[in-house]
Design a protein around this motif. Structure first.
Motif, PDB file in Angstrom:
ATOM      1  N   GLU A  74       9.921  -1.897  -4.349  1.00  0.00           N
ATOM      2  CA  GLU A  74      11.117  -2.233  -3.459  1.00  0.00           C
ATOM      3  C   GLU A  74      11.697  -1.210  -2.771  1.00  0.00           C
ATOM      4  OE1 GLU A  74      13.615  -4.996  -5.393  1.00  0.00           O
ATOM      5  OE2 GLU A  74      12.073  -6.645  -5.204  1.00  0.00           O
ATOM      6  N   GLN A  75      12.270   0.034  -3.663  1.00  0.00           N
ATOM      7  CA  GLN A  75      12.898   0.944  -2.911  1.00  0.00           C
ATOM      8  C   GLN A  75      11.837   2.033  -2.413  1.00  0.00           C
ATOM      9  OE1 GLN A  75      15.620   2.818  -5.676  1.00  0.00           O
ATOM     10  NE2 GLN A  75      16.358   0.800  -6.410  1.00  0.00           N
ATOM     11  N   TRP A  76      12.292   2.432  -1.105  1.00  0.00           N
ATOM     12  CA  TRP A  76      11.382   3.237  -0.271  1.00  0.00           C
ATOM     13  C   TRP A  76      11.170   4.851  -1.205  1.00  0.00           C
ATOM     14  CZ3 TRP A  76       7.686   4.357   2.710  1.00  0.00           C
ATOM     15  CH2 TRP A  76       7.694   5.467   3.201  1.00  0.00           C
ATOM     16  N   GLN A  77      12.323   5.249  -1.956  1.00  0.00           N
ATOM     17  CA  GLN A  77      12.036   6.352  -2.557  1.00  0.00           C
ATOM     18  C   GLN A  77      11.260   6.280  -3.769  1.00  0.00           C
ATOM     19  OE1 GLN A  77      12.927   9.648  -1.881  1.00  0.00           O
ATOM     20  NE2 GLN A  77      13.925   8.937   0.255  1.00  0.00           N
ATOM     21  N   ARG A  78      10.939   5.205  -4.080  1.00  0.00           N
ATOM     22  CA  ARG A  78       9.820   4.871  -5.116  1.00  0.00           C
ATOM     23  C   ARG A  78       8.601   4.635  -4.631  1.00  0.00           C
ATOM     24  NH1 ARG A  78      13.386   1.512  -9.517  1.00  0.00           N
ATOM     25  NH2 ARG A  78      14.872   3.134  -9.968  1.00  0.00           N
ATOM     26  N   ALA A  79       8.397   4.035  -3.455  1.00  0.00           N
ATOM     27  CA  ALA A  79       7.222   3.631  -2.901  1.00  0.00           C
ATOM     28  C   ALA A  79       6.473   4.795  -2.023  1.00  0.00           C
ATOM     29  CB  ALA A  79       7.500   2.477  -2.162  1.00  0.00           C
ATOM     30  N   LYS A  80       7.170   5.700  -1.456  1.00  0.00           N
ATOM     31  CA  LYS A  80       6.904   6.532  -0.434  1.00  0.00           C
ATOM     32  C   LYS A  80       5.518   7.400  -0.725  1.00  0.00           C
ATOM     33  CE  LYS A  80       9.677  10.489  -1.748  1.00  0.00           C
ATOM     34  NZ  LYS A  80      11.051  11.148  -1.410  1.00  0.00           N
ATOM     35  N   ILE A  81       5.533   7.795  -2.250  1.00  0.00           N
ATOM     36  CA  ILE A  81       4.431   8.576  -2.484  1.00  0.00           C
ATOM     37  C   ILE A  81       3.224   7.862  -2.278  1.00  0.00           C
ATOM     38  CG2 ILE A  81       4.251   7.823  -4.946  1.00  0.00           C
ATOM     39  CD1 ILE A  81       3.627  11.389  -3.405  1.00  0.00           C
ATOM     40  N   LEU A  82       3.050   6.539  -2.247  1.00  0.00           N
ATOM     41  CA  LEU A  82       1.940   5.627  -2.219  1.00  0.00           C
ATOM     42  C   LEU A  82       1.377   5.721  -0.588  1.00  0.00           C
ATOM     43  CD1 LEU A  82       2.549   3.114  -4.768  1.00  0.00           C
ATOM     44  CD2 LEU A  82       0.760   4.698  -4.820  1.00  0.00           C
ATOM     45  N   GLU A  83       2.598   5.831   0.080  1.00  0.00           N
ATOM     46  CA  GLU A  83       2.056   5.801   1.567  1.00  0.00           C
ATOM     47  C   GLU A  83       1.298   7.241   1.957  1.00  0.00           C
ATOM     48  OE1 GLU A  83       4.924   3.976   0.640  1.00  0.00           O
ATOM     49  OE2 GLU A  83       3.480   2.623   1.074  1.00  0.00           O
ATOM     50  N   LEU A  84       2.066   8.367   1.282  1.00  0.00           N
ATOM     51  CA  LEU A  84       1.357   9.371   1.481  1.00  0.00           C
ATOM     52  C   LEU A  84      -0.082   9.553   0.952  1.00  0.00           C
ATOM     53  CD1 LEU A  84       1.685  12.544   2.183  1.00  0.00           C
ATOM     54  CD2 LEU A  84       2.701  12.997  -0.137  1.00  0.00           C
ATOM     55  N   VAL A  85      -0.325   9.219  -0.187  1.00  0.00           N
ATOM     56  CA  VAL A  85      -1.622   8.871  -0.847  1.00  0.00           C
ATOM     57  C   VAL A  85      -2.591   8.056   0.166  1.00  0.00           C
ATOM     58  CG1 VAL A  85      -3.026   7.815  -2.560  1.00  0.00           C
ATOM     59  CG2 VAL A  85      -0.981   9.104  -3.062  1.00  0.00           C
ATOM     60  N   GLY A  86      -2.237   7.103   0.697  1.00  0.00           N
ATOM     61  CA  GLY A  86      -2.967   6.211   1.596  1.00  0.00           C
ATOM     62  C   GLY A  86      -3.145   6.921   2.908  1.00  0.00           C
TER      63      GLY A  86
ATOM     64  N   CYS B  18       0.111   4.130   7.310  1.00  0.00           N
ATOM     65  CA  CYS B  18       0.950   4.778   6.198  1.00  0.00           C
ATOM     66  C   CYS B  18       1.928   5.918   6.752  1.00  0.00           C
ATOM     67  CB  CYS B  18      -0.117   5.280   5.468  1.00  0.00           C
ATOM     68  SG  CYS B  18      -1.169   3.922   4.483  1.00  0.00           S
ATOM     69  N   LEU B  19       1.378   6.651   7.715  1.00  0.00           N
ATOM     70  CA  LEU B  19       2.091   7.865   8.295  1.00  0.00           C
ATOM     71  C   LEU B  19       3.117   7.163   9.039  1.00  0.00           C
ATOM     72  CD1 LEU B  19      -1.010  10.101   8.864  1.00  0.00           C
ATOM     73  CD2 LEU B  19       0.586  10.209   6.999  1.00  0.00           C
ATOM     74  N   LEU B  20       3.075   6.260   9.831  1.00  0.00           N
ATOM     75  CA  LEU B  20       4.068   5.760  10.616  1.00  0.00           C
ATOM     76  C   LEU B  20       5.203   5.210   9.630  1.00  0.00           C
ATOM     77  CD1 LEU B  20       2.432   3.643  13.490  1.00  0.00           C
ATOM     78  CD2 LEU B  20       3.861   5.763  13.464  1.00  0.00           C
TER      79      LEU B  20
ATOM     80  N   ALA C 226      -5.661  -0.921  -3.324  1.00  0.00           N
ATOM     81  CA  ALA C 226      -5.147  -2.377  -3.238  1.00  0.00           C
ATOM     82  C   ALA C 226      -3.884  -2.381  -4.543  1.00  0.00           C
ATOM     83  CB  ALA C 226      -6.005  -3.323  -3.501  1.00  0.00           C
ATOM     84  N   PHE C 227      -4.110  -2.063  -5.626  1.00  0.00           N
ATOM     85  CA  PHE C 227      -3.155  -1.957  -6.706  1.00  0.00           C
ATOM     86  C   PHE C 227      -1.966  -0.942  -6.025  1.00  0.00           C
ATOM     87  CE2 PHE C 227      -6.246  -3.990  -9.198  1.00  0.00           C
ATOM     88  CZ  PHE C 227      -5.558  -4.936 -10.078  1.00  0.00           C
ATOM     89  N   GLY C 228      -2.523   0.060  -5.688  1.00  0.00           N
ATOM     90  CA  GLY C 228      -1.196   0.772  -5.078  1.00  0.00           C
ATOM     91  C   GLY C 228      -0.285   0.419  -4.413  1.00  0.00           C
ATOM     92  N   CYS C 229      -1.163  -0.256  -3.126  1.00  0.00           N
ATOM     93  CA  CYS C 229      -0.004  -1.151  -2.117  1.00  0.00           C
ATOM     94  C   CYS C 229       0.673  -2.054  -3.037  1.00  0.00           C
ATOM     95  CB  CYS C 229      -0.995  -1.702  -1.084  1.00  0.00           C
ATOM     96  SG  CYS C 229      -1.865  -0.496   0.015  1.00  0.00           S
TER      97      CYS C 229
ATOM     98  N   LEU D 147       1.120  -5.316   2.181  1.00  0.00           N
ATOM     99  CA  LEU D 147       0.430  -6.517   1.640  1.00  0.00           C
ATOM    100  C   LEU D 147      -0.708  -6.729   2.340  1.00  0.00           C
ATOM    101  CD1 LEU D 147       3.486  -8.959   1.094  1.00  0.00           C
ATOM    102  CD2 LEU D 147       2.231  -7.882  -0.608  1.00  0.00           C
ATOM    103  N   LEU D 148      -0.868  -6.632   3.473  1.00  0.00           N
ATOM    104  CA  LEU D 148      -1.829  -6.663   4.267  1.00  0.00           C
ATOM    105  C   LEU D 148      -3.025  -5.606   3.957  1.00  0.00           C
ATOM    106  CD1 LEU D 148      -3.643  -7.888   6.609  1.00  0.00           C
ATOM    107  CD2 LEU D 148      -2.468  -6.589   8.273  1.00  0.00           C
ATOM    108  N   LEU D 149      -2.672  -4.500   3.871  1.00  0.00           N
ATOM    109  CA  LEU D 149      -3.522  -3.401   3.459  1.00  0.00           C
ATOM    110  C   LEU D 149      -4.057  -3.685   1.991  1.00  0.00           C
ATOM    111  CD1 LEU D 149      -4.812  -0.825   4.349  1.00  0.00           C
ATOM    112  CD2 LEU D 149      -2.744   0.602   3.459  1.00  0.00           C
ATOM    113  N   SER D 150      -3.233  -4.061   1.222  1.00  0.00           N
ATOM    114  CA  SER D 150      -3.699  -4.398  -0.261  1.00  0.00           C
ATOM    115  C   SER D 150      -4.814  -5.499  -0.308  1.00  0.00           C
ATOM    116  CB  SER D 150      -2.250  -4.830  -0.939  1.00  0.00           C
ATOM    117  OG  SER D 150      -2.712  -5.221  -2.217  1.00  0.00           O
ATOM    118  N   GLY D 151      -4.463  -6.743   0.625  1.00  0.00           N
ATOM    119  CA  GLY D 151      -5.307  -7.777   0.672  1.00  0.00           C
ATOM    120  C   GLY D 151      -6.801  -7.278   1.305  1.00  0.00           C
ATOM    121  N   VAL D 152      -6.672  -6.476   2.265  1.00  0.00           N
ATOM    122  CA  VAL D 152      -7.928  -6.236   2.811  1.00  0.00           C
ATOM    123  C   VAL D 152      -8.548  -5.185   1.874  1.00  0.00           C
ATOM    124  CG1 VAL D 152      -9.070  -4.561   4.700  1.00  0.00           C
ATOM    125  CG2 VAL D 152      -7.166  -6.236   5.162  1.00  0.00           C
TER     126      VAL D 152
END
Length: 284
Positions: free
Chosen positions: A83-95, A133-135, A73-76, A29-34
């Motif tokens: 909510e589920q990590w297995q659905r969200a993880k690809i966006l952390e890889l992108v970031g 993101c990598l952490l 921002a929209f990706g974050c 949420l912080l990364l999205s806001g920034v």
């Protein structure tokens, strides 16, 4: 006494249904806001940004950077909403990929060309965002413990759409990063600074990883999370080009380059938007 394994010894990253914890949600949420704030400023007020960017840029390039920030921002937001990590993880890889490559580009410029305050400030932001993101990827893990059970079938043509996109952004991204002079001469529709082209390459390569991943998925809900980012950037990029069409008309290598470029971005923007609404309608 129970003989079962205590809950505290179970590695939650091995679960298919692990939810994003409050720390992960807060970071996203912080990364999205920034990025939302940066994106709005870059896209609407490009002259204000030019003097603060760590290398020379034109207004059109600033709007492109704004489109990238808004897409992230929209990706974050999409990752948090999933909510589920297995659905969200690809966006952390992108970031992590985008911010990591851009941070390295900025760092190299800071060491070899200019080491002013703005260069190091932007470099620090890019590298901190990449590390965060990598952490998250390291914290929650990547692989699923069990095979997924799709909630519905994949829409017809979705894998072909992502496959075409993967090939295009992968080839162009590698050229833009490694041989930016050749990329500028052959297929980029206006003149930009080398570091700017390499920053755009960072997004292309991050997108290549994401769309390549999407071609292997069986659950539509997993690719749905990716689509807001995939639709926002090319859509805003096309609007930015329309605003600065006089620049494209003068600086593009040829009408063919301009046509191919506009066609590719239109294809991705329209395809991602249509696919998102198709999947949204299915889930109601």
């Amino acid at each position: 006494m129970t003989t079962g394994e205590p809950a505290s010894t179970i590695n939650p990253s091995k679960s298919n249904n692990i939810l994003l914890d409050k720390y992960s949600r807060t970071f996203l949420l912080l990364l999205s806001g920034v990025n939302l704030v940066l994106g709005v400023i870059f896209y609407i007020y490009p002259p204000f940004v030019i003097s603060y960017w760590p290398w020379p840029v034109k207004e059109l390039a600033v709007r492109f950077l704004g489109a990238i920030f808004l897409a992230i921002a929209f990706g974050c937001w999409s990752a948090v909403h999933a909510e589920q990590w297995q659905r969200a993880k690809i966006l952390e890889l992108v970031g992590g990929t985008f911010f990591g490559i851009t941070g390295i580009v900025s760092l190299v410029r800071g060491i070899t060309v200019s080491s002013d305050t703005s260069t190091w400030a932007w470099t620090g932001y890019f590298l901190i965002a990449a590390a965060g993101c990598l952490l998250l990827l390291q914290r929650h893990g990547w692989h699923r413990r069990q095979a997924e059970t799709p909630t519905s079938t994949m829409p017809r043509g979705a894998r072909l759409f992502f496959g075409i996109q993967t090939g295009a952004v992968g080839i162009f991204g590698i050229m833009m990063l490694l041989v930016p002079g050749l990329a500028q001469q052959e297929f980029w529709p206006w003149k930009v600074y080398v570091s700017t082209l390499q920053t755009f390459a960072a997004l292309f390569l991050a997108t290549c990883l994401a769309t390549g991943w999407a071609t292997q998925q069986k659950d539509p809900e997993r690719i749905k999370v990716l689509l807001p980012l995939d639709a926002v950037f090319p859509s805003l990029a096309l609007v930015a080009v329309a605003i600065s069409w006089s620049v494209i008309a003068v600086e593009s290598p040829s009408p063919l380059v301009t046509g191919v470029w506009v066609g590719l971005y239109s294809f991705v923007a329209a395809g991602s938007t249509i696919l998102y609404f198709v999947l949204t309608r299915r889930s109601r």
